[in-house]
Design an enzyme around this catalytic site. Structure first.
Site, PDB file in Angstrom:
ATOM      1  N   GLU A 152      25.673  11.676 -56.572  1.00 17.16           N
ATOM      2  CA  GLU A 152      24.582  12.662 -56.633  1.00 17.16           C
ATOM      3  C   GLU A 152      25.163  14.062 -56.434  1.00 17.16           C
ATOM      4  O   GLU A 152      26.376  14.235 -56.339  1.00 17.16           O
ATOM      5  CB  GLU A 152      23.525  12.363 -55.568  1.00 17.16           C
ATOM      6  CG  GLU A 152      24.029  12.467 -54.141  1.00 17.16           C
ATOM      7  CD  GLU A 152      22.995  12.048 -53.098  1.00 17.16           C
ATOM      8  OE1 GLU A 152      21.873  11.656 -53.449  1.00 17.16           O
ATOM      9  OE2 GLU A 152      23.341  12.098 -51.902  1.00 17.16           O
ATOM     10  N   ASP A 182      21.135  20.754 -49.015  1.00 16.31           N
ATOM     11  CA  ASP A 182      21.327  20.797 -50.479  1.00 16.31           C
ATOM     12  C   ASP A 182      21.375  22.236 -51.010  1.00 16.31           C
ATOM     13  O   ASP A 182      20.643  22.587 -51.958  1.00 16.31           O
ATOM     14  CB  ASP A 182      20.183  20.059 -51.194  1.00 16.31           C
ATOM     15  CG  ASP A 182      19.953  18.657 -50.669  1.00 16.31           C
ATOM     16  OD1 ASP A 182      20.908  18.039 -50.181  1.00 16.31           O
ATOM     17  OD2 ASP A 182      18.796  18.181 -50.749  1.00 16.31           O
TER      18      ASP A 182
HETATM   19  O1  FUB Z   1      17.730  16.121 -49.922  1.00 19.50           O
HETATM   20  C1  FUB Z   1      17.394  14.878 -50.489  1.00 19.50           C
HETATM   21  C2  FUB Z   1      18.578  14.283 -51.168  1.00 19.50           C
HETATM   22  O2  FUB Z   1      19.618  14.069 -50.232  1.00 19.50           O
HETATM   23  C3  FUB Z   1      19.217  15.142 -52.227  1.00 19.50           C
HETATM   24  O3  FUB Z   1      18.477  15.253 -53.407  1.00 19.50           O
HETATM   25  C4  FUB Z   1      20.501  14.437 -52.340  1.00 19.50           C
HETATM   26  O4  FUB Z   1      21.496  15.085 -53.065  1.00 19.50           O
HETATM   27  C5  FUB Z   1      20.868  14.251 -50.871  1.00 19.50           C
HETATM   28  O5  FUB Z   1      21.481  15.397 -50.341  1.00 19.50           O
END
Ligand code: FUB
Length: 320
Positions: free
Chosen positions: A235, A15
């Site tokens: 996301e 991320d």
């Molecule tokens: O790293 C945990 C979660 O996985 C992140 O918040 C999301 O975007 C995904 O990458």
């Protein structure tokens, strides 16, 4: 686009949120670890407990340098588990780290922690940001100095519980089998759930307004539909500005793409433009974009070095 290269082979990080401060490139990643928790749709297996900040003095550097421990979950009074994606904004020589974590009631909230240095250590506020929810804060500082957070994430990120900033489906979600979180998305023929965007107040510790929908339109000017899994938001919000145009990029989640939309207003609506990144090894696709040394760079992660263990991800970069 040329091939991506790994940036930090000595540990699992994911991320990436890249920013240039004082002529150096800082990367704010999630710090993956092996917790032994089984993989499921609510994301329990992503059970991270701290953040490290990485630094590149130049892109010709082979690997990023680890600036050390920046924040631990045990130092955040309100947080219980799962330190997920984070991002940083600078104002008047202070650095504000925005992060996602579950509170004592197992609800994802956004927190803020402050440092005098881009690499931390960061001191967290005692409470989460009032009115915050879900995950993946992207901090964008506009030319007039205003700072905005774009945020939100489906399923494990709990955005499907919310309508108009209210957790209307919290109880309904608790009754669903853990691998059926998608049941709370709108019907396929209805507009998809939107990422959220909110301006921060001058202190950068609280929202200045209620979070708004960041609407993404298709080529006919209609909001992307929930059934459009190859394009709808899941996301990993990211905003960058180039030649006066705002670029919003995001992950489609279950179809694993990074897509791009543009607008001439920070609040949107944004119009869908293109796919920026194809699926990577591992379930999650998550990125950050930044200009450094006269070029634009796409930072992301994959799970190839861990043999496909989707919760153990490695940072990569390639020129855009
Ligand atoms: O790293 C945990 C979660 O996985 C992140 O918040 C999301 O975007 C995904 O990458």
């Amino acid at each position: 686009m040329s091939e991506a290269r790994y940036l930090f082979p000595s540990d699992y990080m994911a991320d990436p949120a890249p920013h240039v401060f004082g002529g150096k490139l800082y990367i704010y990643p999630s710090h993956d670890r092996e917790s032994g928790i089984p993989e499921r749709d609510n994301g329990d297996h992503f059970d991270m407990v701290d953040y490290h900040v990485l630094r590149m003095d130049s892109m010709s550097q082979e690997t990023a340098a680890d600036c050390g421990l920046a924040l631990r979950i045990s130092d955040i009074p309100w947080a219980k588990r799962q330190l997920w994606d984070s991002d940083v904004a600078e104002k008047d020589g202070k650095y504000y780290l925005y992060f996602s974590a579950k509170d004592k009631g197992d609800v994802f909230r956004l927190g803020v922690a402050v440092s005098d240095k881009p690499e931390g250590p960061f001191i967290p506020d005692p409470e989460p940001i009032p009115g915050s929810y879900s995950i993946d804060p992207c901090a964008f500082k506009d030319d007039d100095g205003s700072v905005y957070l774009a945020f939100g994430g489906l399923w494990g990120g709990q955005l499907q519980r919310y309508r108009d900033n209210v957790a209307v489906y919290r109880a309904a979600e608790d009754r669903l089998p853990v691998n059926n979180r998608a049941a709370l998305e709108p019907l396929a023929s209805e507009p998809a759930l939107c990422p959220k965007i909110v301006r921060l107040d001058a202190s950068l510790h609280t929202f200045a307004e209620s979070p708004r929908d960041l609407v993404i339109l298709d080529e006919n000017g209609k909001a992307l539909l929930a059934g459009d899994h190859d394009r709808r938001f899941f996301e990993a919000s990211w905003i960058h500005k180039c030649d006066g145009i705002y670029h919003f990029t995001w992950s489609t989640g279950d179809t694993h793409y990074i897509c791009e939309a543009t607008s001439d207003s920070i609040y949107g609506p944004y119009t869908y433009r293109r796919r920026l990144l194809e699926p990577q090894v591992g379930w999650t696709t998550h990125h950050g974009i930044c200009e450094f040394e006269g070029k634009w760079w796409l930072f992301h992660h994959d799970s190839a070095p861990s043999g496909g263990r989707t919760w153990l991800r490695s940072l990569k970069v390639k020129p855009l």
